[in-house]
Design a protein around this motif. Structure first.
Motif, mmCIF file in Angstrom:
data_model
loop_
_atom_site.group_PDB
_atom_site.id
_atom_site.type_symbol
_atom_site.label_atom_id
_atom_site.label_comp_id
_atom_site.label_asym_id
_atom_site.label_seq_id
_atom_site.Cartn_x
_atom_site.Cartn_y
_atom_site.Cartn_z
ATOM 1 N N UNK A 90 0.834 -1.200 0.000
ATOM 2 C CA UNK A 90 0.000 0.000 0.000
ATOM 3 C C UNK A 90 0.867 1.248 0.000
ATOM 4 N N UNK A 91 0.508 2.194 -0.861
ATOM 5 C CA UNK A 91 1.256 3.439 -0.983
ATOM 6 C C UNK A 91 1.394 4.134 0.375
ATOM 7 N N UNK A 92 2.590 4.652 0.725
ATOM 8 C CA UNK A 92 3.721 4.956 -0.160
ATOM 9 C C UNK A 92 4.702 3.814 -0.409
ATOM 10 N N UNK A 93 4.432 2.615 0.126
ATOM 11 C CA UNK A 93 5.282 1.467 -0.217
ATOM 12 C C UNK A 93 5.134 1.203 -1.709
ATOM 13 N N UNK A 94 6.232 0.920 -2.360
ATOM 14 C CA UNK A 94 6.161 0.644 -3.786
ATOM 15 C C UNK A 94 7.182 -0.432 -4.165
ATOM 16 N N UNK A 95 6.867 -1.194 -5.209
ATOM 17 C CA UNK A 95 7.760 -2.207 -5.757
ATOM 18 C C UNK A 95 8.352 -1.673 -7.053
ATOM 19 N N UNK A 96 9.655 -1.885 -7.232
ATOM 20 C CA UNK A 96 10.369 -1.322 -8.377
ATOM 21 C C UNK A 96 10.768 -2.438 -9.334
ATOM 22 N N UNK A 97 10.418 -2.250 -10.608
ATOM 23 C CA UNK A 97 10.803 -3.199 -11.660
ATOM 24 C C UNK A 97 11.727 -2.460 -12.635
ATOM 25 N N UNK A 98 13.033 -2.730 -12.614
ATOM 26 C CA UNK A 98 13.945 -2.068 -13.567
ATOM 27 C C UNK A 98 13.648 -2.518 -14.994
#
Length: 601
Positions: A273-281
């Protein structure tokens, strides 16, 4: 003779009116039935039926017969690839979520793990309109083209008005999409209670609606024109699920179902849940700047509440407040309980970490303490952090509502009084400290290292360390009670004999003015000086009383924190009386500081 003639005419007219009324009602009933039949026939019409009735050239330009209007094209493709998504994502989700479940595991459980996890055969469905998606695609293309050509002027203004898209300037774009999932996952939790009972609990019938956020950032001049994609759950609108013990009844252990549901919700809140975010390069590079990082602190002083709804049948409510930015157990602050009071005074201070000031908000919920039973919600309120000016204290009264998602609440549930200060990290480089020009302010209660830190030498004499010090705002408060206006009449003769009692809440120092006889607009012009040992944690209460020979009558009060006078040094203002139908107090306050420091533990 005329009597009988009138009687016959009256009966005839009456019968005629009755017949006309019955025929009218029968006609209206038939018309309604025909209308319902017609509407039902229209509801059953297909696109082909409508095209047979009316040629396509006669339709307005905004009428579109397209299966893509409901994003069937996207959802159908998602349905086709869902089995592969299920296979690829299930193990990944299980691995990532299981440690978070363990982190928020209820105390009544000794272990909580997945024994089976699949997402099922039902794919989620996107619910954005076709027009929104068309504009999204256009904007993305324009961003990429402008990134490649270097021309970034004018394009955003024309398109972003048609769809809610967050613009990060030339550095990135953010899309928000609503998703619904009425899934049939196969999820089984292996739980063990403290009593040694092992239970396989099945999670089924999941219904979820939420808004997902996609961030394309940074924009680069290399195809596909962005370096990475971040995804997050921006808003959780609905989450319904059913828990069932395989081969048993979960209700046999009281409280276990609610505890597991709370754990699942906490895991979702903490993991995606925002502000947590997952990053995909997407392209090679360093994207550490996209990771979740604190950006500042929010200082909250919970001052008081007034006119709260009484939830108790006997006596009054016992209110306490729960304050948070993110609804996680370790980030929620709870005030003390004020027993039997609908106008509680807390004067408590809390500090919160802010991770995205543009979207996060502070939530205050007031509950009635019911002892061993579950506390009952009195009301709640929220403040958007982007409405706060960094480095400046905001004094607010918030109206309590029943539900934050339904702001139109006509019932008076009371108000809550807050003092708020948002301080971004590094603000000492761009802001002046209202307390003292040499210090960098991070809260109403602390001073950071600049000029306020001490150096302590360890016993071996070889090493030193910075020891943070806490500012104790000590000084002299000068209060001039000038006058009052429009006080309520409490005597039989329509007058009053008012005087004012001044109380410092923390130190319990009291003073009072002289009595002014037979006046509803008394003038005192009396000044009182108080030595304040801790100005940021004390507050001034001014109570107006009516003097009687054999007693006194309460007329109202004003409650003031010392924050404003400490920041401004001196001010003159008029304050409304709480708990009175009318009345105002005219005051002049002055602060003469004498700051001292003490080492923090």
């Amino acid at each position: 003779m005329s009597f009988f003639l009138g009687l016959v005419m009256g009966i005839t007219v009456g019968i005629g009116l009755i017949v006309m009324f019955v025929r009218s009602e029968n006609s209206r009933s038939k018309w309604r039935s025909d209308l319902a039949t017609t509407i039902a026939a229209f509801a059953r019409m297909t696109v082909e039926d409508s095209r047979k009735i009316l040629p396509s050239q006669l339709y307005p330009s905004w009428v579109v017969f397209s299966q893509r209007q409901k994003l069937t094209w996207l959802n159908s493709h998602l349905t086709k690839i869902w089995p592969y998504v299920n296979e690829a994502a299930s193990e990944l989700i299980k691995t990532n979520v299981e440690p978070i479940l363990e982190q928020y595991r209820p105390i009544i459980l000794s272990s909580l793990k997945f024994s089976k996890f699949t997402l099922g055969t039902v794919a989620p469905q996107f619910t954005a309109s076709y027009q929104e998606w068309r504009v999204i695609v256009k904007i993305t293309i324009f961003y990429c083209l402008n990134q490649l050509t270097g021309n970034r002027i004018g394009m955003r203004q024309g398109l972003k008005k048609r769809v809610s898209i967050i613009d990060h300037g030339a550095d990135g774009i953010t899309l928000e999409l609503e998703l619904q999932w009425d899934g049939n996952p196969s999820i089984v939790l292996d739980i063990n209670t403290r009593l040694g009972v092992a239970l396989p609990v099945q999670v089924k019938d999941i219904g979820f609606t939420g808004v997902f956020r996609l961030i394309f950032k940074p924009l680069v001049d290399e195809f596909p024109c962005f370096g990475a994609v971040c995804y997050s759950l921006r808003q959780k609108k609905k989450l319904d699920l059913t828990l069932k013990v395989i081969g048993g009844d979960i209700s046999t252990i009281p409280g276990i179902a609610d505890a597991i549901k709370d754990t699942i919700e906490n895991a979702i809140e903490d993991s995606i849940t925002w502000p947590v975010r997952k990053i995909i390069p997407i392209l090679p590079g360093d994207y550490s700047d996209l990771e979740l990082k604190p950006v500042g602190t929010l200082e909250v002083k919970l001052v008081q509440a007034k006119e709260l709804t009484n939830k108790d049948i006997i006596g009054k409510s016992d209110p306490f407040a729960v304050v948070y930015i993110r609804p996680l157990p370790n980030r929620m602050k709870t005030s003390k309980t004020i027993n039997n009071q609908l106008n509680p005074i807390w004067n408590e201070h809390f500090e919160f970490i802010v991770e995205d000031a543009s979207t996060q908000h502070l939530v205050v919920k007031i509950y009635d303490d019911e002892g061993l039973q579950a506390s009952e919600l009195i009301g709640c309120a929220q403040v958007q952090l982007h409405e706060l000016e960094p480095g400046k204290v905001k004094d607010v009264w918030l109206k309590l509502v029943k539900d934050l998602d339904v702001q139109k609440d006509t019932k008076n549930r009371g108000q809550v009084h807050l003092e708020l200060l948002y301080v971004p990290f590094g603000m000492e480089n761009g802001f002046t400290n209202p307390f003292a020009p040499k210090f960098s302010m991070t809260s109403l209660e602390k001073v950071l290292k600049s000029g306020a830190d001490g150096i302590e030498v360890t016993e071996n004499g070889n090493s030193v360390m910075q020891k943070r010090r806490e500012v104790i705002v000590r000084g002299v408060l000068s209060v001039t009670v000038i006058s009052a206006e429009d006080l309520p009449a409490v005597d039989i003769m329509g007058k009053a004999d008012p005087y004012v009692v001044l109380i410092l809440k923390k130190s319990d120092i009291r003073n009072k003015t002289r009595v002014v006889n037979d006046s509803l607009n008394p003038v005192w012009n009396q000044t009182f000086d108080f030595v304040i040992e801790d100005g940021l944690h004390d507050m001034l209460i001014l109570e107006v009383w009516d003097h009687d020979t054999f007693g006194k009558d309460y007329m109202g009060r004003c409650i003031l924190t010392l924050t404003r006078v400490i920041l401004e040094g001196e001010y003159k203002d008029t304050f409304l009386l709480d708990g009175a139908k009318s009345g105002r107090l005219n005051l002049h306050l002055k602060w003469m500081p004498q700051p001292i420091y003490r080492d923090r533990e």
